[in-house]
Write a protein that holds these residues in place. Sequence first.
Motif, PDB file in Angstrom:
ATOM      1  N   PHE A   1      40.205  82.689  56.089  1.00 36.23           N
ATOM      2  CA  PHE A   1      39.208  82.310  57.087  1.00 36.23           C
ATOM      3  C   PHE A   1      38.491  81.038  56.651  1.00 36.23           C
ATOM      4  CE2 PHE A   1      34.994  82.161  58.893  1.00 36.23           C
ATOM      5  CZ  PHE A   1      35.158  82.590  60.206  1.00 36.23           C
ATOM      6  N   ILE A   2      38.165  80.185  57.637  1.00 26.98           N
ATOM      7  CA  ILE A   2      37.377  78.991  57.314  1.00 26.98           C
ATOM      8  C   ILE A   2      36.364  78.696  58.417  1.00 26.98           C
ATOM      9  CG2 ILE A   2      39.158  77.448  58.289  1.00 26.98           C
ATOM     10  CD1 ILE A   2      38.308  75.357  56.213  1.00 26.98           C
ATOM     11  N   ASP A   3      35.162  78.308  58.011  1.00 26.59           N
ATOM     12  CA  ASP A   3      34.173  77.710  58.907  1.00 26.59           C
ATOM     13  C   ASP A   3      33.941  76.298  58.392  1.00 26.59           C
ATOM     14  OD1 ASP A   3      31.992  76.725  60.250  1.00 26.59           O
ATOM     15  OD2 ASP A   3      30.708  78.472  59.954  1.00 26.59           O
ATOM     16  N   PRO A   4      34.496  75.284  59.078  1.00 24.67           N
ATOM     17  CA  PRO A   4      34.462  73.924  58.535  1.00 24.67           C
ATOM     18  C   PRO A   4      33.157  73.166  58.771  1.00 24.67           C
ATOM     19  CG  PRO A   4      35.690  73.939  60.580  1.00 24.67           C
ATOM     20  CD  PRO A   4      35.272  75.361  60.326  1.00 24.67           C
ATOM     21  N   MET A   5      32.222  73.780  59.503  1.00 24.30           N
ATOM     22  CA  MET A   5      30.895  73.172  59.710  1.00 24.30           C
ATOM     23  C   MET A   5      29.877  74.293  59.560  1.00 24.30           C
ATOM     24  SD  MET A   5      31.685  70.667  62.956  1.00 24.30           S
ATOM     25  CE  MET A   5      33.142  69.604  62.942  1.00 24.30           C
ATOM     26  N   CYS A   6      29.731  74.804  58.353  1.00 25.62           N
ATOM     27  CA  CYS A   6      29.133  76.141  58.160  1.00 25.62           C
ATOM     28  C   CYS A   6      27.621  76.203  58.262  1.00 25.62           C
ATOM     29  CB  CYS A   6      29.609  76.747  56.838  1.00 25.62           C
ATOM     30  SG  CYS A   6      28.920  75.968  55.375  1.00 25.62           S
ATOM     31  N   GLY A   7      26.927  75.056  58.280  1.00 25.37           N
ATOM     32  CA  GLY A   7      25.468  75.107  58.408  1.00 25.37           C
ATOM     33  C   GLY A   7      24.855  76.028  57.377  1.00 25.37           C
TER      34      GLY A   7
END
Length: 386
Positions: free
Chosen positions: A195-201
């Motif tokens: 899993f990836i969140d590329p703009m994770c804040g």
Amino acid sequence: MENFKMVAKTLFGFEEILAKELTQLGAQKVEQGTRVVSFVGDKGFMYKANLALRTALKILKPIKTFKAYNDKSLYDGIQKIDWSDYLTEYKTFVVETTLHSEHFNHSQFVALKTKDAIVDQFRDNTGKRPNIDKDFPDLRIHVHIDRDLVTISLDSSGESLHRRGYKTATNIAPINEVLAAGMLLLSGWDGTSHFIDPMCGSGTILAEAAMIACNIPANINRKEFAFEKWQDWDSELFDKVLESLFKKTREFHYTITGYDKAPSAVAKAKDNIRNANLDEYISIRQANFFETEKMTEGPLHMVFNPPYGERLDIEMERFYREIGDTMKQKYPNTHAWFITANLEALKFVGLKPSRKIKLFNGKLEARFVKYEMYAGSKRTKFQIDN
């Protein structure tokens, strides 16, 4: 223990997944409404629902319904409830209202009439009265009026369940935890891939993704629930429910990764993930998504919340075109989902979404979109699959 009806409030578009969550948890008579799902369970199930549901904002316990057309019939209906079952004259309470009625259109007036009816009952019976406390009440009472039908409920949750308790640091445009969890469930995330969140804040999507993957109860980090101040609070039962939920957690065999361009966001995300005790599952590093590429073999699940231009000053057309280019060129074999309230900007992604779901981020109407990135062309994939 006797069963009773409860109502779980949720966000628009999440009714079906909340109903599914409730069914999987063991609820009976699950019925969907608009932004609500009703169900039946006992006291232990009420504790379980508050602890485990990912897409619920509140769990209400209705105690009385009646018809009211004016302030007198409202007052009389509330007076017919024996409030000593739920309060004493030494306790505090607060009244919250939701109105969809021609007879009643002023929420403060309804709250005041409700308070008067309760206080007068105690004063008549005991000579004393309970007080209002808006910040830390012993009992939260919810009045829902739909046309002429009044439903009086006890709020078992207290503060909205999206406040999980792990987030101490947020960024300029944070995403609500219930919205993040609902998006992940809608996207089909179940912990069976990387899993990836590329703009994770500040790390919300990452935290919710890890809790889903490991089946960790969503509200395990909450400091308290409103039902802990109720007269029938059963701490032993609560501990048993907690223990049974912990037995259902599972191991996770893949990676969860977050990137953000801003060092301040990376620091905040790391703090929040540590607060949630999820740092063994999640790695976060400073990186510009547009300069990254897929680092893992096999399928990748991507969910993120890019800027919409509402509070951040960026050139939308170019930014969204770069999102599309990066996904297309650098992330083969990826199911990529993101939410945006900038519907115009979606045109510049340059890819056709395979799904588009209407959601709201706060008051902003948004679209949750899916792009399927294949290794090679779609035709090649079709030939391999067949």
